[in-house]
Design an enzyme around this catalytic site. Structure first.
Site, mmCIF file in Angstrom:
data_model
loop_
_atom_site.group_PDB
_atom_site.id
_atom_site.type_symbol
_atom_site.label_atom_id
_atom_site.label_comp_id
_atom_site.label_asym_id
_atom_site.label_seq_id
_atom_site.Cartn_x
_atom_site.Cartn_y
_atom_site.Cartn_z
ATOM 1 N N ALA A 97 0.834 -1.196 0.000
ATOM 2 C CA ALA A 97 0.000 0.000 0.000
ATOM 3 C C ALA A 97 0.873 1.252 0.000
ATOM 4 O O ALA A 97 1.868 1.326 0.715
ATOM 5 C CB ALA A 97 -0.904 0.003 1.236
ATOM 6 N N CYS B 190 -3.046 -6.903 7.415
ATOM 7 C CA CYS B 190 -2.647 -5.523 7.723
ATOM 8 C C CYS B 190 -2.613 -5.304 9.234
ATOM 9 O O CYS B 190 -3.589 -5.581 9.937
ATOM 10 C CB CYS B 190 -3.608 -4.528 7.074
ATOM 11 S SG CYS B 190 -3.138 -2.831 7.439
ATOM 12 N N GLY C 66 7.843 -12.865 3.073
ATOM 13 C CA GLY C 66 8.646 -12.384 4.191
ATOM 14 C C GLY C 66 10.132 -12.563 3.999
ATOM 15 O O GLY C 66 10.640 -13.678 3.937
ATOM 16 N N ASP C 67 10.810 -11.413 3.856
ATOM 17 C CA ASP C 67 12.273 -11.357 3.906
ATOM 18 C C ASP C 67 12.986 -12.048 2.749
ATOM 19 O O ASP C 67 14.169 -12.365 2.887
ATOM 20 C CB ASP C 67 12.797 -11.945 5.231
ATOM 21 C CG ASP C 67 12.267 -11.217 6.459
ATOM 22 O OD1 ASP C 67 11.593 -10.180 6.280
ATOM 23 O OD2 ASP C 67 12.511 -11.675 7.589
HETATM 24 C C1 FMN Z 1 4.925 -0.306 2.794
HETATM 25 C C2 FMN Z 1 4.217 -1.636 2.906
HETATM 26 C C3 FMN Z 1 2.904 -1.743 2.498
HETATM 27 C C4 FMN Z 1 2.238 -2.969 2.576
HETATM 28 N N1 FMN Z 1 0.945 -3.051 2.132
HETATM 29 C C5 FMN Z 1 0.301 -4.251 2.173
HETATM 30 C C6 FMN Z 1 -1.016 -4.382 1.641
HETATM 31 O O1 FMN Z 1 -1.627 -3.431 1.138
HETATM 32 N N2 FMN Z 1 -1.599 -5.607 1.727
HETATM 33 C C7 FMN Z 1 -0.965 -6.701 2.274
HETATM 34 O O2 FMN Z 1 -1.525 -7.791 2.322
HETATM 35 N N3 FMN Z 1 0.295 -6.592 2.762
HETATM 36 C C8 FMN Z 1 0.928 -5.414 2.702
HETATM 37 N N4 FMN Z 1 2.226 -5.332 3.157
HETATM 38 C C9 FMN Z 1 2.923 -6.557 3.586
HETATM 39 C C10 FMN Z 1 3.721 -7.140 2.421
HETATM 40 O O3 FMN Z 1 2.868 -7.532 1.357
HETATM 41 C C11 FMN Z 1 4.591 -8.344 2.854
HETATM 42 O O4 FMN Z 1 3.764 -9.405 3.281
HETATM 43 C C12 FMN Z 1 5.558 -7.980 3.984
HETATM 44 O O5 FMN Z 1 6.194 -6.737 3.730
HETATM 45 C C13 FMN Z 1 6.646 -9.075 4.155
HETATM 46 O O6 FMN Z 1 7.312 -9.301 2.959
HETATM 47 P P1 FMN Z 1 8.743 -8.624 2.567
HETATM 48 O O7 FMN Z 1 9.712 -8.977 3.651
HETATM 49 O O8 FMN Z 1 9.070 -9.264 1.235
HETATM 50 O O9 FMN Z 1 8.525 -7.150 2.471
HETATM 51 C C14 FMN Z 1 2.892 -4.113 3.104
HETATM 52 C C15 FMN Z 1 4.219 -3.990 3.523
HETATM 53 C C16 FMN Z 1 4.899 -2.790 3.430
HETATM 54 C C17 FMN Z 1 6.331 -2.702 3.876
#
Ligand code: FMN
Length: 321
Positions: free
Chosen positions: A27, A110, A211-212
């Site tokens: 988002a 969220c 995640g990560d």
């Molecule tokens: C800035 C930001 C916005 C996010 N917005 C959403 C969202 O709109 N819907 C959702 O399901 N997860 C959202 N997430 C979670 C991510 O989709 C993801 O599950 C989480 O960041 C872990 O993955 P990563 O380590 O690859 O970032 C958001 C994460 C971040 C950092």
């Protein structure tokens, strides 16, 4: 770890996702311009920013506009959040029929207090009966496959993602995505891969790990330790959209100034077409800062980008790379 064939097509309820590395919903960050760039670097699919079903119900243009996407974004998933089954079903149907959503994803992850305080997002994980009703209502109305993105659980130590995933599956959900952190952790600490493996054991629909994951090695470890069917990349794609190509091919990218400039300019151009110059310039600044991370003169260039008042000034900053 071997570089076995981790990349393959993913079938989500009959929708073919050509490669199982997906851009996570982000988002305020992953708009159509950024998503299109990620698709051009090989992402198998992108997911919209989360969209309030209630906003859609009340006809908010600011809500529905978030479902718009480019032709390159195919297949495309629209993520909705809310807590009223009928209102979520109505939004799902609208996005599937009028906005070309190939998949409807329900947000159960969220962590933001405003969202959880409205009984939405990850709060839903505390309400298994409501989860069943929401998934059933949305799956019955959407006419396209429905997926759910959840966390490990709501409160620290109270893991219930496997149980929630089973409920989702029993009510018509075609795949689940699991971010291996509790709501209480927000984005701190590290993603628990064990819960993703436990969800994979619990359901027979595809499981997408979130995640990560920021490198091919991370992706290999995630596949090997969890048995997941696909992976979502979130923060690891920011300023780094070629991460999809790296994970898919196993080849490291030589991140030159020219590559960054060309990619950021492409994103800027798409954003200007989508939102107009003033909004595009305002919103691209944080992306430019991510693109500049670790580069020579990054601090100076970032300051210049944040001071920019039009697209030419952003281009002038990128020309310095
Ligand atoms: C800035 C930001 C916005 C996010 N917005 C959403 C969202 O709109 N819907 C959702 O399901 N997860 C959202 N997430 C979670 C991510 O989709 C993801 O599950 C989480 O960041 C872990 O993955 P990563 O380590 O690859 O970032 C958001 C994460 C971040 C950092």
């Amino acid at each position: 770890m071997g570089s076995g064939n981790i990349i393959h097509e993913l079938n989500i309820g009959g929708v073919a996702v050509p490669r199982n590395i997906i851009l996570a919903p982000l988002a305020g960050v992953a708009d159509s311009a950024f998503r299109t760039v990620c698709m051009e670097y090989g992402a198998g699919m992108c997911v919209s920013e989360m969209i309030s079903a209630k906003g859609v119900h009340y006809g908010s243009r600011g809500s529905v506009i978030l479902a718009e996407h480019s032709a390159v974004e195919s297949p495309f998933a629209v993520q909705i959040f809310g807590h009223e089954p009928e209102i979520m079903a109505e939004a799902a149907k609208l996005f599937a029929t009028e906005y070309g959503a190939d998949i409807i994803d329900i947000n159960m992850g969220c962590p933001v207090p405003k969202v959880c305080g409205n009984f939405e997002g990850s709060y839903l994980m505390t309400q298994p009966e409501l989860v069943a009703k929401i998934v059933r209502a949305v799956a019955d109305a959407a006419g396209v496959p429905v997926t759910v993105k959840m966390r490990r659980g709501f409160s620290q130590g109270d893991e219930n993602a496997p149980e929630i995933a089973k409920i989702c599956e029993a009510n018509g959900c075609a795949a689940v995505a699991v971010h291996g952190r509790f709501r209480s952790e927000y984005y701190s600490g590290s993603c628990d891969r064990g819960v993703i493996a436990r969800v994979k054991q619990a359901v027979s629909v595809p499981v997408i790990a979130s995640g990560d994951v920021t490198t091919r090695e991370d992706a290999e470890r995630m596949f090997a330790e969890t048995g997941c069917d696909g992976i979502m990349i979130g923060r690891g794609a920011l300023g780094n959209p070629w991460v999809f190509r790296e994970i898919i091919t196993g080849e490291k990218t030589d991140v030159t100034g020219e590559l960054i400039r060309a990619t950021a300019l492409r994103q800027l151009e798409l954003s200007v077409m989508e939102k107009g110059e003033a909004t595009a310039v305002r919103e691209i600044k944080k992306h430019v800062a991510w693109y500049l991370k670790g580069r020579k003169n990054a601090a100076t260039l970032k300051n210049a980008a944040f001071a920019a008042s039009d697209a030419d000034e952003i281009k002038a900053v990128l020309a310095e790379l």
